[in-house]
Scaffold this motif. Structure first.
Motif, PDB file in Angstrom:
ATOM      1  N   VAL A  49       0.837  -1.188   0.000  1.00  0.00           N
ATOM      2  CA  VAL A  49       0.000   0.000   0.000  1.00  0.00           C
ATOM      3  C   VAL A  49       0.879   1.247   0.000  1.00  0.00           C
ATOM      4  CG1 VAL A  49      -1.850   1.250   1.186  1.00  0.00           C
ATOM      5  CG2 VAL A  49      -1.773  -1.249   1.287  1.00  0.00           C
ATOM      6  N   GLU A  50       0.560   2.168  -0.898  1.00  0.00           N
ATOM      7  CA  GLU A  50       1.217   3.476  -0.945  1.00  0.00           C
ATOM      8  C   GLU A  50       0.144   4.536  -0.761  1.00  0.00           C
ATOM      9  OE1 GLU A  50       3.506   3.922  -4.526  1.00  0.00           O
ATOM     10  OE2 GLU A  50       4.621   2.075  -4.155  1.00  0.00           O
ATOM     11  N   PHE A  51       0.503   5.587  -0.031  1.00  0.00           N
ATOM     12  CA  PHE A  51      -0.417   6.689   0.247  1.00  0.00           C
ATOM     13  C   PHE A  51       0.141   7.969  -0.358  1.00  0.00           C
ATOM     14  CE2 PHE A  51      -0.695   3.649   3.688  1.00  0.00           C
ATOM     15  CZ  PHE A  51      -2.057   3.456   3.809  1.00  0.00           C
ATOM     16  N   VAL A  52      -0.669   8.669  -1.130  1.00  0.00           N
ATOM     17  CA  VAL A  52      -0.258   9.948  -1.708  1.00  0.00           C
ATOM     18  C   VAL A  52      -0.829  11.033  -0.799  1.00  0.00           C
ATOM     19  CG1 VAL A  52      -0.104  11.335  -3.801  1.00  0.00           C
ATOM     20  CG2 VAL A  52      -0.412   8.849  -3.974  1.00  0.00           C
ATOM     21  N   ALA A  53      -0.047  11.429   0.189  1.00  0.00           N
ATOM     22  CA  ALA A  53      -0.531  12.266   1.286  1.00  0.00           C
ATOM     23  C   ALA A  53      -1.076  13.616   0.836  1.00  0.00           C
ATOM     24  CB  ALA A  53       0.582  12.474   2.315  1.00  0.00           C
ATOM     25  N   ASP A  54      -0.484  14.202  -0.196  1.00  0.00           N
ATOM     26  CA  ASP A  54      -0.957  15.517  -0.642  1.00  0.00           C
ATOM     27  C   ASP A  54      -2.066  15.418  -1.687  1.00  0.00           C
ATOM     28  OD1 ASP A  54       0.827  14.572  -2.573  1.00  0.00           O
ATOM     29  OD2 ASP A  54       1.698  16.537  -2.973  1.00  0.00           O
ATOM     30  N   ALA A  55      -2.590  14.206  -1.891  1.00  0.00           N
ATOM     31  CA  ALA A  55      -3.726  14.006  -2.798  1.00  0.00           C
ATOM     32  C   ALA A  55      -4.904  13.408  -2.042  1.00  0.00           C
ATOM     33  CB  ALA A  55      -3.310  13.117  -3.965  1.00  0.00           C
ATOM     34  N   MET A  56      -4.946  13.673  -0.749  1.00  0.00           N
ATOM     35  CA  MET A  56      -6.071  13.242   0.080  1.00  0.00           C
ATOM     36  C   MET A  56      -6.329  14.317   1.118  1.00  0.00           C
ATOM     37  SD  MET A  56      -4.369  10.248   2.478  1.00  0.00           S
ATOM     38  CE  MET A  56      -3.720   9.272   1.148  1.00  0.00           C
ATOM     39  N   SER A  57      -7.513  14.265   1.693  1.00  0.00           N
ATOM     40  CA  SER A  57      -7.879  15.254   2.693  1.00  0.00           C
ATOM     41  C   SER A  57      -8.879  14.642   3.653  1.00  0.00           C
ATOM     42  CB  SER A  57      -8.478  16.492   2.027  1.00  0.00           C
ATOM     43  OG  SER A  57      -8.742  17.492   2.982  1.00  0.00           O
ATOM     44  N   GLY A  58      -8.988  15.274   4.817  1.00  0.00           N
ATOM     45  CA  GLY A  58      -9.915  14.799   5.835  1.00  0.00           C
ATOM     46  C   GLY A  58     -10.875  15.890   6.244  1.00  0.00           C
ATOM     47  N   PHE A  59     -11.676  15.584   7.251  1.00  0.00           N
ATOM     48  CA  PHE A  59     -12.609  16.577   7.771  1.00  0.00           C
ATOM     49  C   PHE A  59     -11.869  17.710   8.473  1.00  0.00           C
ATOM     50  CE2 PHE A  59     -15.486  12.796   7.824  1.00  0.00           C
ATOM     51  CZ  PHE A  59     -16.361  13.260   6.861  1.00  0.00           C
ATOM     52  N   ALA A  60     -10.733  17.383   9.087  1.00  0.00           N
ATOM     53  CA  ALA A  60      -9.936  18.378   9.795  1.00  0.00           C
ATOM     54  C   ALA A  60      -8.461  18.097   9.532  1.00  0.00           C
ATOM     55  CB  ALA A  60     -10.223  18.323  11.288  1.00  0.00           C
ATOM     56  N   ALA A  61      -7.679  19.154   9.420  1.00  0.00           N
ATOM     57  CA  ALA A  61      -6.255  19.020   9.099  1.00  0.00           C
ATOM     58  C   ALA A  61      -5.516  18.173  10.133  1.00  0.00           C
ATOM     59  CB  ALA A  61      -5.615  20.395   8.976  1.00  0.00           C
ATOM     60  N   ASP A  62      -5.839  18.343  11.419  1.00  0.00           N
ATOM     61  CA  ASP A  62      -5.137  17.582  12.451  1.00  0.00           C
ATOM     62  C   ASP A  62      -5.437  16.092  12.360  1.00  0.00           C
ATOM     63  OD1 ASP A  62      -7.776  18.086  13.350  1.00  0.00           O
ATOM     64  OD2 ASP A  62      -7.169  18.002  15.459  1.00  0.00           O
ATOM     65  N   GLU A  63      -6.677  15.711  12.024  1.00  0.00           N
ATOM     66  CA  GLU A  63      -7.024  14.296  11.842  1.00  0.00           C
ATOM     67  C   GLU A  63      -6.255  13.705  10.667  1.00  0.00           C
ATOM     68  OE1 GLU A  63     -11.207  14.124  11.179  1.00  0.00           O
ATOM     69  OE2 GLU A  63     -11.702  14.195  13.311  1.00  0.00           O
ATOM     70  N   HIS A  64      -6.216  14.445   9.570  1.00  0.00           N
ATOM     71  CA  HIS A  64      -5.493  13.998   8.376  1.00  0.00           C
ATOM     72  C   HIS A  64      -4.017  13.774   8.703  1.00  0.00           C
ATOM     73  CE1 HIS A  64      -3.919  13.898   4.280  1.00  0.00           C
ATOM     74  NE2 HIS A  64      -3.080  14.848   4.655  1.00  0.00           N
ATOM     75  N   THR A  65      -3.403  14.767   9.321  1.00  0.00           N
ATOM     76  CA  THR A  65      -1.974  14.697   9.635  1.00  0.00           C
ATOM     77  C   THR A  65      -1.668  13.532  10.567  1.00  0.00           C
ATOM     78  OG1 THR A  65      -1.735  17.068   9.304  1.00  0.00           O
ATOM     79  CG2 THR A  65      -0.017  15.980  10.587  1.00  0.00           C
ATOM     80  N   LEU A  66      -2.445  13.384  11.612  1.00  0.00           N
ATOM     81  CA  LEU A  66      -2.235  12.284  12.556  1.00  0.00           C
ATOM     82  C   LEU A  66      -2.358  10.938  11.857  1.00  0.00           C
ATOM     83  CD1 LEU A  66      -1.908  11.330  15.557  1.00  0.00           C
ATOM     84  CD2 LEU A  66      -4.397  11.159  15.562  1.00  0.00           C
TER      85      LEU A  66
END
Length: 98
Positions: free
Chosen positions: A62-79
């Motif tokens: 599995v690879e994650f493209v971190a700057d091509a995804m988003s969450g409800f809140a920036a802190d949740e995404h980052t964590l």
């Protein structure tokens, strides 16, 4: 979205939070010899995470493209990206695919 799907693409309609459950995605990927799943999209802590766990459970890299995804809140995404996804697979950026 019109024009998004191109000849040879696999089009999957999700019916649950993750992309694997009830979609036939696993079989279609295995038919093509795919061993790595690259994830981006919405929402980091829901659809992306559910799909990541399912892919990992099925033996995919599995690879994650971190700057091509988003969450409800920036802190949740980052964590999630820094603490969870980094334990499941490789966290990358779009620039690393160019």
């Amino acid at each position: 979205m019109e024009g998004l799907v191109r000849p040879g693409d696999i089009e999957i309609v999700k019916r649950t939070v993750g992309a694997f459950e009830g979609t036939g995605l696993d079989g279609r990927l295995r038919e093509r010899g795919v061993d790595t799943v690259v994830l981006a999209g919405l929402v980091t802590t829901m659809g992306v995470a559910a799909t990541a766990w399912a892919a990992s459970d099925r033996g995919y890299e599995v690879e994650f493209v971190a700057d091509a995804m988003s969450g409800f809140a920036a802190d949740e995404h980052t964590l999630t990206v820094e603490r969870v996804f980094s334990r499941i697979g490789e966290v990358r950026t779009t620039a690393s695919y160019l």
